[in-house]
Design an enzyme around this catalytic site. Structure first.
Site: not given
Length: 458
Positions: A49-50
């Protein structure tokens, strides 16, 4: 004809970030009334997700001049943000220095180096203000390095803004606005705050739940407003929990927290792979276990979205390794009899002493094998035992005792039990006066069970 207009492709890897799938969880959530959907962020190119917030932070820093052409990006990271920053740095032509704590998996460090980042490893078990901490080291490097930009994902508003602009709208559209609960692990706070803000603007009744870990301050601070330093201690779970209060954590958006143990996080990470076919990371295990702890809050008409942060490939040597799990007592193995207690070290030979060996030999053997007690034998069998406490006291009272034969200082022999002896019966044989028990494995082969073995099996 313009060939480019006829083909569909991404102009670079950054254009593949986002639009990750929503996948129904089935077996693990059979006892939940609600529909449980996982936002599987491992489909991003950096497998987490980063990627979303890393590129957003870079682009915003470029726009306002904090990041100059040819500059160096510096960040303290648990690994995943570093990977997202690395992709951005590669495409946009920057150098990257990642400062990482030594509790992070080797895979994360290796992957960062593989994509061209310089990686500096710092100790985990120090205060955030300690000059050795990865917070302090990353800040210092940014000050000392010419043309450098310190990302500071914890307090950088672009972090949560990325999820407000991207992740939140995706979830809303994928559920056609039917989402009732959002569950996610909380680290920097960007995901829960950005997604939560967007969803609550769409429907104020949506509940936002944070997953915390033991050793982190979030849950108590949310409930009481107290930052309790007594809650801060080392933990194994990666990517969630903090010993600081990042500015990106908007507690007003969060409806509540639940804490998940290191063991449960690890066990459920493996369950996701084996029972759902979803190979995701440690924080995903914590998130699905936390969701199950919250199931009384859900009804059959609810749509609960849980976000899985990263890929299981980051944890192959940890949560997906049986030896690593067994060493920490995380494997759900039924321990009922003596041979179960020694399963993880049964291949190691029993270390013994002869009655005529010197005490100095006993001390050296304990140091070499990192053990605390040794059975003593003669030609007829086991006749005694020595332990480090007795040897230490004897040595303090008489330094010359190291030249004495072991038989002069040994205590009673350890009890010998059959390999099928119930653990409950065996445990009673280990007392303050007796440190261990020997297990008869047959064929004149023996092994040792210590207090540590019993504690590890609890």
């Amino acid at each position: 004809m313009n060939i480019d207009n006829a083909m569909k492709y991404a102009k670079n890897i950054l254009e593949t970030i986002g639009n990750t799938p929503l996948v129904k969880i089935n077996k693990l959530t059979e006892d939940c009334n609600a529909t449980i959907l996982a936002k599987v962020e491992t489909f991003n190119p950096g497998n987490s997700v980063k990627d979303r917030m890393a590129v957003k932070m870079i682009e915003d820093a470029e726009a306002d001049g904090r990041l100059q052409p040819g500059g160096t990006i510096i960040e303290g990271t648990s690994g995943n943000t570093g990977m997202g920053l690395a992709l951005g740095a590669i495409i946009k032509g920057y150098k990257l220095v990642c400062v990482i704590s030594d509790k992070q998996s080797k895979e994360k460090i290796d992957i960062l180096r593989a994509v061209g980042a310089e990686v500096i490893v710092c100790p985990t078990n120090v205060e955030p203000s300690d000059p050795r901490s990865y917070y302090s080291v990353s800040k210092r490097l940014a000050e000392e390095t010419p043309n450098a930009w310190y990302v500071n994902q914890y307090d950088n508003p672009s972090n949560s803004l990325a999820h407000y602009e991207q992740t939140g709208p995706e979830i809303w559209e994928q559920t056609e606005g039917k989402i009732t609960h959002f569950v996610v692990g909380v680290g920097t706070g960007g995901t829960i705050s950005g997604v939560g803000k967007y969803l609550k603007e769409k429907n104020p009744n949506i509940k936002i739940w944070g997953i915390d870990t033991y050793g982190s301050v979030f849950k108590k601070y949310h409930e009481t407003g107290e930052f309790d330093e007594n809650e801060i201690y080392p933990y194994i779970t990666e990517g969630i929990g903090e010993d600081i209060l990042p500015k990106n954590v908007d507690f007003s958006i969060i409806d509540g927290f639940t804490k998940v143990t290191d063991k449960d996080a690890a066990v459920y990470t493996r369950k996701l792979a084996k029972e759902e076919g979803i190979f995701v990371g440690n924080s995903a295990g914590a998130a699905i276990k936390g969701l199950l702890q919250l199931k009384e809050h859900f009804t059959k008409d609810d749509v609960v979205v849980v976000l899985f942060h990263d890929s299981g490939s980051r944890y192959v040597a940890k949560m997906f390794n049986d030896d690593w799990m067994r060493e920490r007592g995380f494997l759900d193995v039924e321990v009922t009899k003596a041979e179960d207690l020694i399963e993880n070290h049964i291949s190691q030979p029993l270390v013994t002493l002869k009655t005529e060996e010197l005490v100095s030999h006993a001390i050296e053997r304990m140091k070499k094998y990192k053990i605390s007690q040794i059975p003593v034998e003669d030609v007829n069998g086991f006749v005694g035992s020595v332990n480090e406490s007795d040897l230490l006291m004897a040595y303090i009272s008489d330094r010359k005792m190291s030249d004495l034969p072991v038989k002069e200082v040994m205590g009673a022999p350890f009890p010998i039990v059959a390999k099928d002896t119930p653990v409950a019966k065996l445990s009673k044989l280990i007392t303050r006066e007796n440190d261990a028990v020997l297990v008869d494995l047959g064929n004149d082969t023996y092994h040792i069970i210590t207090k540590h073995d019993i504690i590890s099996a609890i």
